[in-house]
Design a protein around this motif. Sequence first.
Motif, PDB file in Angstrom:
ATOM      1  N   ALA A 117       0.845  -1.195   0.000  1.00 33.61           N
ATOM      2  CA  ALA A 117       0.000   0.000   0.000  1.00 33.61           C
ATOM      3  C   ALA A 117       0.876   1.239   0.000  1.00 33.61           C
ATOM      4  CB  ALA A 117      -0.915   0.030   1.224  1.00 33.61           C
ATOM      5  N   THR A 118       0.400   2.290  -0.661  1.00 30.85           N
ATOM      6  CA  THR A 118       1.103   3.562  -0.649  1.00 30.85           C
ATOM      7  C   THR A 118       0.110   4.696  -0.451  1.00 30.85           C
ATOM      8  OG1 THR A 118       0.938   3.843  -3.045  1.00 30.85           O
ATOM      9  CG2 THR A 118       2.923   2.760  -2.210  1.00 30.85           C
ATOM     10  N   SER A 119       0.627   5.806   0.058  1.00 31.21           N
ATOM     11  CA  SER A 119      -0.180   6.992   0.295  1.00 31.21           C
ATOM     12  C   SER A 119       0.653   8.206  -0.060  1.00 31.21           C
ATOM     13  CB  SER A 119      -0.596   7.050   1.771  1.00 31.21           C
ATOM     14  OG  SER A 119      -1.245   8.278   2.056  1.00 31.21           O
ATOM     15  N   SER A 160      -3.860  10.383  -2.222  1.00 23.56           N
ATOM     16  CA  SER A 160      -4.136   9.225  -3.067  1.00 23.56           C
ATOM     17  C   SER A 160      -3.543   7.980  -2.428  1.00 23.56           C
ATOM     18  CB  SER A 160      -3.527   9.438  -4.454  1.00 23.56           C
ATOM     19  OG  SER A 160      -3.740   8.300  -5.264  1.00 23.56           O
ATOM     20  N   THR A 204      -3.099   3.681  -2.721  1.00 20.04           N
ATOM     21  CA  THR A 204      -3.111   2.507  -3.591  1.00 20.04           C
ATOM     22  C   THR A 204      -2.894   1.265  -2.740  1.00 20.04           C
ATOM     23  OG1 THR A 204      -2.205   3.775  -5.440  1.00 20.04           O
ATOM     24  CG2 THR A 204      -1.995   1.381  -5.546  1.00 20.04           C
ATOM     25  N   TYR A 205      -3.682   0.252  -2.986  1.00 22.95           N
ATOM     26  CA  TYR A 205      -3.529  -1.029  -2.310  1.00 22.95           C
ATOM     27  C   TYR A 205      -3.294  -2.128  -3.327  1.00 22.95           C
ATOM     28  CZ  TYR A 205      -5.585   0.980   1.956  1.00 22.95           C
ATOM     29  OH  TYR A 205      -5.841   1.736   3.071  1.00 22.95           O
ATOM     30  N   ASP A 251      -4.195  -5.661  -4.710  1.00 25.27           N
ATOM     31  CA  ASP A 251      -5.492  -6.339  -4.729  1.00 25.27           C
ATOM     32  C   ASP A 251      -5.597  -7.360  -3.596  1.00 25.27           C
ATOM     33  OD1 ASP A 251      -5.815  -6.464  -8.372  1.00 25.27           O
ATOM     34  OD2 ASP A 251      -6.345  -4.912  -6.919  1.00 25.27           O
ATOM     35  N   LYS A 284      -6.723  -5.511  -0.243  1.00 19.17           N
ATOM     36  CA  LYS A 284      -7.867  -4.596  -0.206  1.00 19.17           C
ATOM     37  C   LYS A 284      -8.932  -5.119   0.748  1.00 19.17           C
ATOM     38  CE  LYS A 284      -7.363  -2.542  -4.791  1.00 19.17           C
ATOM     39  NZ  LYS A 284      -7.894  -2.466  -6.165  1.00 19.17           N
TER      40      LYS A 284
END
Length: 119
Positions: free
Chosen positions: A49-51, A56, A58-59, A61, A64
Amino acid sequence: QVQLVESGGGLVQAGGSLRLSCAASGSFFSINAMGWYRQAPGKQRELVATSDSAGSITYADSVKGQFTISRDIAKNTVYLHMNSLKPEDTGFYYCNARATLMFGVQTYWGQGTQVTVSS
């Protein structure tokens, strides 16, 4: 230079939870993005995961609905809340940060923290 210090790994039974923390320190203008990657035995390092600073997220799949990433911008810290852990979540978890320094943008990695999920 940016130093990343991770904490929170350990051994947990399947179905349990862990929270990883990563604090960035050093000489930089800003931390643009922070995130987590993991590497299981015999496998390549993969995104978890990023932030970024725009909010924004992102995980992967595979995580999630199971993992949640959060950031404390003021403390330059990123967290990974891991719930319903499974044995396949076992691996070394690495903190990643992209920072703007005097000479440009650089990416840094933490030393990693071991997460072991027993069945």
